[in-house]
Design an enzyme around this catalytic site. Structure first.
Site, short mmCIF file in Angstrom:
data_model
loop_
_atom_site.label_atom_id
_atom_site.label_comp_id
_atom_site.label_asym_id
_atom_site.label_seq_id
_atom_site.Cartn_x
_atom_site.Cartn_y
_atom_site.Cartn_z
N ARG A 1 0.91 -1.10 -0.20
CA ARG A 1 0.08 0.10 -0.09
C ARG A 1 1.07 1.19 0.53
NH1 ARG A 1 -3.81 -1.63 4.92
NH2 ARG A 1 -4.70 -3.90 3.50
N ASP B 1 2.09 4.90 -0.18
CA ASP B 1 1.84 6.24 0.57
C ASP B 1 1.24 7.38 -0.63
OD1 ASP B 1 1.95 6.02 3.14
OD2 ASP B 1 4.33 6.03 3.39
N ARG C 1 11.82 5.79 3.18
CA ARG C 1 12.01 6.93 3.67
C ARG C 1 13.04 7.09 5.23
NH1 ARG C 1 5.94 8.93 2.51
NH2 ARG C 1 7.02 10.65 3.57
#
Lengths: 245, 245
Positions: free
Chosen positions: B50, B52, B198
């Protein structure tokens, strides 16, 4: 008075090409406006190559004059600040001699043409590649491309509106390779005719899909007639990548 | 009933991530709408990851079921026709066993994070890379990255909203390299925590600019506390590039 050479990257998509036009957004026009906003001086920005509407650059070169003196880094930062709303970025600013000319002093130029050869359309590179669905044979294209190397009358690959004095040019490089999942055409010469790279690519695509042989490409070249050349590939796949002095 | 596996490329920029939301454009939502427009069937499209808001994919995987039978190629062409207005492209459609699950059957996933390290802003890759002006040392980052390899409690690099059962994951690859004039982080694992890549990149950037040493990164990892990790790098530089089964 000081003369400045700049290196510029741009996404050609939103622009009606490099050359200033009264009522349309162009790269030259945006650069001149940004220079005016930062310095208060009205200048002429002369590019090494007048890229067409939709053509991109990773490394265009240009020059302009400023009456007032500024540090080079300050010019770059100020221009990029004023260009924030448009996809133009000034990579380098360098002081040059008063007689430097970005267009006439260029010893060679290089372009890359990007072609995405698959059924599915590009999602990430929409507007940045030519999407061709029919399978192309890269080796055939690369081999055929070699007939274009060297000095020739390139009238068959020259746009009607081309302003060059002569159709005779010397092509130094034309390699067709597979890179990063796409087909790239690497092209180099001292200078080019109008639409020359896009007409090369449009013709080589015919070779890649088996409609033309290498001999057909050679015949097209030797005809010295635009009607004998292949179609013009779309602007969105073309990138000006080098201007050497 | 037939189950289909698809491979999908998308530009995450205009989407509020992968997962369907009632009032926002998402990749899952657009795919489900396109499938409905073409087949008349309401389906659930389950993705391997999923992603972002703002995160891109060159090769996301997903699966869904259709009651009616169609040839795989027809599904791909129909979906791409219905997705023409959005930057989502269906690369492949393949029939799979009824118990295939794109999320739970994935053996490994790979991401690439793209960072543009120069003063001038990106013109061609705006929204597609993280633009960092301060000079980063690639060799230092690549060397430090190795302390993250292997099995660890990655709580220091885990978003608060992460839904994974355990913070323990095994990192198989984390290479920091210079490619095509930018810095790329190649990351691979069986699965990832929310924001893990990230947060790695945000922490390694501190190493690259000399604010953290390799030992600092190791301490951050060993703290098992999000407050000890570096900041979260922006979504726009992240690409899901592989899901392996």
């Amino acid at each position: 008075m000081a003369r400045w050479k700049i290196r510029v990257e741009y996404n050609g998509g939103p622009f009606s090409g490099w050359q200033r036009q009264d009522d349309r957004a162009t790269v030259q026009g945006e650069l001149e406006a940004a220079i005016f906003r930062f310095s208060g001086e009205e200048v002429l920005v002369q590019g090494a190559g007048r890229t067409d509407a939709g053509v991109h650059a990773t490394n265009q070169a240009a020059h302009f004059d400023l009456e007032r003196d500024f540090p080079a880094l300050k010019i770059r930062e100020a221009l990029n600040a004023h260009l924030r709303q448009v996809p133009i970025s000034v990579l380098e600013v360098e002081a040059v001699e008063d007689d430097f000319n970005a267009r006439f002093d260029a010893l060679s130029r290089a372009y890359i043409y990007r072609l995405l050869n698959r059924r599915a359309p590009p999602a990430l590179d929409k507007g940045r590649v030519w999407h061709v669905k029919v399978p192309l044979d890269v080796a055939l294209m690369d081999d055929a491309a070699k007939v274009l190397l060297g000095q020739h009358d390139f009238s068959s690959f020259r746009a009607a509106e081309c302003q060059a004095k002569s159709p005779v040019k010397t092509l130094d490089r034309l390699d067709v390779v597979e890179e990063d999942g796409e087909i790239r055409f690497h092209v180099g010469a001292k200078s080019f005719l109008h639409h020359q790279v896009r007409n090369f690519v449009g013709s080589l695509k015919l070779v890649g899909e088996g409609k033309w042989t290498k001999a057909d490409l050679k015949s097209a070249l030797e005809a010295c007639d635009r009607a004998a050349g292949g179609p013009t590939a779309p602007a969105q796949g073309l990138y000006l990548t080098e201007v050497n002095y």
